[in-house]
Motif scaffolding. Structure first.
Motif, PDB file in Angstrom:
ATOM      1  N   ASP A   1      35.930  30.480 -22.210  1.00  0.00           N
ATOM      2  CA  ASP A   1      36.529  31.762 -22.551  1.00  0.00           C
ATOM      3  C   ASP A   1      35.524  32.909 -22.445  1.00  0.00           C
ATOM      4  N   ASP A   2      34.286  32.686 -22.920  1.00  0.00           N
ATOM      5  CA  ASP A   2      33.274  33.744 -22.878  1.00  0.00           C
ATOM      6  C   ASP A   2      32.981  34.183 -21.449  1.00  0.00           C
ATOM      7  N   THR A   3      32.937  33.238 -20.527  1.00  0.00           N
ATOM      8  CA  THR A   3      32.681  33.567 -19.132  1.00  0.00           C
ATOM      9  C   THR A   3      33.801  34.447 -18.585  1.00  0.00           C
ATOM     10  N   ILE A   4      35.026  34.117 -18.908  1.00  0.00           N
ATOM     11  CA  ILE A   4      36.172  34.908 -18.453  1.00  0.00           C
ATOM     12  C   ILE A   4      36.113  36.314 -19.042  1.00  0.00           C
ATOM     13  N   TYR A   5      35.832  36.411 -20.340  1.00  0.00           N
ATOM     14  CA  TYR A   5      35.743  37.733 -20.974  1.00  0.00           C
ATOM     15  C   TYR A   5      34.618  38.569 -20.353  1.00  0.00           C
ATOM     16  N   ARG A   6      33.468  37.959 -20.092  1.00  0.00           N
ATOM     17  CA  ARG A   6      32.349  38.685 -19.483  1.00  0.00           C
ATOM     18  C   ARG A   6      32.710  39.166 -18.082  1.00  0.00           C
TER      19      ARG A   6
ATOM     20  N   VAL B   1      46.207  46.192 -19.425  1.00  0.00           N
ATOM     21  CA  VAL B   1      46.177  45.458 -18.156  1.00  0.00           C
ATOM     22  C   VAL B   1      45.132  44.356 -18.219  1.00  0.00           C
ATOM     23  N   PHE B   2      43.914  44.699 -18.646  1.00  0.00           N
ATOM     24  CA  PHE B   2      42.862  43.690 -18.702  1.00  0.00           C
ATOM     25  C   PHE B   2      43.185  42.593 -19.711  1.00  0.00           C
ATOM     26  N   SER B   3      43.803  42.944 -20.810  1.00  0.00           N
ATOM     27  CA  SER B   3      44.222  41.942 -21.788  1.00  0.00           C
ATOM     28  C   SER B   3      45.234  40.987 -21.170  1.00  0.00           C
ATOM     29  N   THR B   4      46.163  41.521 -20.407  1.00  0.00           N
ATOM     30  CA  THR B   4      47.164  40.698 -19.721  1.00  0.00           C
ATOM     31  C   THR B   4      46.499  39.768 -18.708  1.00  0.00           C
ATOM     32  N   LEU B   5      45.561  40.292 -17.934  1.00  0.00           N
ATOM     33  CA  LEU B   5      44.862  39.471 -16.946  1.00  0.00           C
ATOM     34  C   LEU B   5      44.057  38.356 -17.611  1.00  0.00           C
ATOM     35  N   ILE B   6      43.391  38.671 -18.698  1.00  0.00           N
ATOM     36  CA  ILE B   6      42.596  37.654 -19.408  1.00  0.00           C
ATOM     37  C   ILE B   6      43.503  36.569 -19.961  1.00  0.00           C
ATOM     38  N   ARG B   7      44.575  36.976 -20.636  1.00  0.00           N
ATOM     39  CA  ARG B   7      45.511  36.000 -21.214  1.00  0.00           C
ATOM     40  C   ARG B   7      46.089  35.087 -20.138  1.00  0.00           C
ATOM     41  N   ALA B   8      46.515  35.682 -19.027  1.00  0.00           N
ATOM     42  CA  ALA B   8      47.102  34.902 -17.936  1.00  0.00           C
ATOM     43  C   ALA B   8      46.072  33.956 -17.319  1.00  0.00           C
ATOM     44  N   THR B   9      44.837  34.419 -17.186  1.00  0.00           N
ATOM     45  CA  THR B   9      43.778  33.588 -16.613  1.00  0.00           C
ATOM     46  C   THR B   9      43.478  32.390 -17.501  1.00  0.00           C
TER      47      THR B   9
ATOM     48  N   LYS C   1      45.469  31.001 -19.682  1.00  0.00           N
ATOM     49  CA  LYS C   1      46.628  30.106 -19.631  1.00  0.00           C
ATOM     50  C   LYS C   1      46.618  29.279 -18.344  1.00  0.00           C
ATOM     51  N   TYR C   2      46.379  29.932 -17.219  1.00  0.00           N
ATOM     52  CA  TYR C   2      46.330  29.252 -15.917  1.00  0.00           C
ATOM     53  C   TYR C   2      45.222  28.209 -15.914  1.00  0.00           C
ATOM     54  N   ARG C   3      44.038  28.595 -16.400  1.00  0.00           N
ATOM     55  CA  ARG C   3      42.910  27.660 -16.454  1.00  0.00           C
ATOM     56  C   ARG C   3      43.280  26.409 -17.254  1.00  0.00           C
TER      57      ARG C   3
ATOM     58  N   ASP D   1      43.523  29.986   2.394  1.00  0.00           N
ATOM     59  CA  ASP D   1      43.716  28.574   2.065  1.00  0.00           C
ATOM     60  C   ASP D   1      43.296  28.282   0.628  1.00  0.00           C
ATOM     61  N   ASN D   2      42.812  29.308  -0.082  1.00  0.00           N
ATOM     62  CA  ASN D   2      42.350  29.138  -1.452  1.00  0.00           C
ATOM     63  C   ASN D   2      43.544  29.183  -2.400  1.00  0.00           C
ATOM     64  N   LYS D   3      44.168  28.025  -2.588  1.00  0.00           N
ATOM     65  CA  LYS D   3      45.402  27.936  -3.387  1.00  0.00           C
ATOM     66  C   LYS D   3      45.189  28.321  -4.845  1.00  0.00           C
ATOM     67  N   ILE D   4      44.058  27.967  -5.417  1.00  0.00           N
ATOM     68  CA  ILE D   4      43.809  28.270  -6.831  1.00  0.00           C
ATOM     69  C   ILE D   4      43.779  29.785  -7.048  1.00  0.00           C
ATOM     70  N   SER D   5      42.972  30.481  -6.265  1.00  0.00           N
ATOM     71  CA  SER D   5      42.878  31.937  -6.402  1.00  0.00           C
ATOM     72  C   SER D   5      44.195  32.616  -6.036  1.00  0.00           C
ATOM     73  N   PHE D   6      44.844  32.116  -5.011  1.00  0.00           N
ATOM     74  CA  PHE D   6      46.111  32.689  -4.568  1.00  0.00           C
ATOM     75  C   PHE D   6      47.172  32.553  -5.660  1.00  0.00           C
ATOM     76  N   ASP D   7      47.268  31.378  -6.263  1.00  0.00           N
ATOM     77  CA  ASP D   7      48.254  31.174  -7.334  1.00  0.00           C
ATOM     78  C   ASP D   7      47.923  32.017  -8.565  1.00  0.00           C
ATOM     79  N   LEU D   8      46.629  32.186  -8.851  1.00  0.00           N
ATOM     80  CA  LEU D   8      46.231  33.044  -9.969  1.00  0.00           C
ATOM     81  C   LEU D   8      46.631  34.485  -9.678  1.00  0.00           C
TER      82      LEU D   8
END
Length: 96
Positions: free
Chosen positions: A3-8, A27-35, A37-39, A75-82
């Motif tokens: 989590d700390d890495t994502i927040y940084r 917006v950033f709160s939404t992106l962090i929460r979604a990230t 959850k996805y992770r 071809d980067n499915k992980i990043s694309f789906d995120l």
């Protein structure tokens, strides 16, 4: 990626946004929460670790995708789906 890495990572991206800008914080709160959850889903269901590089790639695509309405060819499915998850989540934010 913890989590700390994502927040940084998102904090570095948000450095240019004003601390008084509520919309940017939302917006950033939404992106962090979604990230996060996805992770967690990727790790629990598929044993796939979402890396900082995956998140950075999605971040690089975010603004162009918002501006053009198009998605990158990759071809980067992980990043694309995120990226797709972020775009879906951002659709539901109410404009201020």
């Amino acid at each position: 990626m913890d989590d700390d890495t994502i927040y940084r990572l998102f904090s570095r991206v948000a450095e240019g946004a004003s601390k008084e800008n509520h919309a940017a914080r939302e917006v950033f709160s939404t992106l962090i929460r979604a990230t996060l959850k996805y992770r967690d889903i990727m790790l629990a269901s598929k044993k796939i670790v979402v890396t900082v590089a995956d998140v950075r790639a999605a971040l690089d695509w975010l603004i162009p995708a918002l501006n053009s309405g198009g998605l990158p060819q990759t071809d980067n499915k992980i990043s694309f789906d995120l990226l797709k998850l972020w775009l879906d989540e951002l659709k539901y934010l109410k404009p201020s």
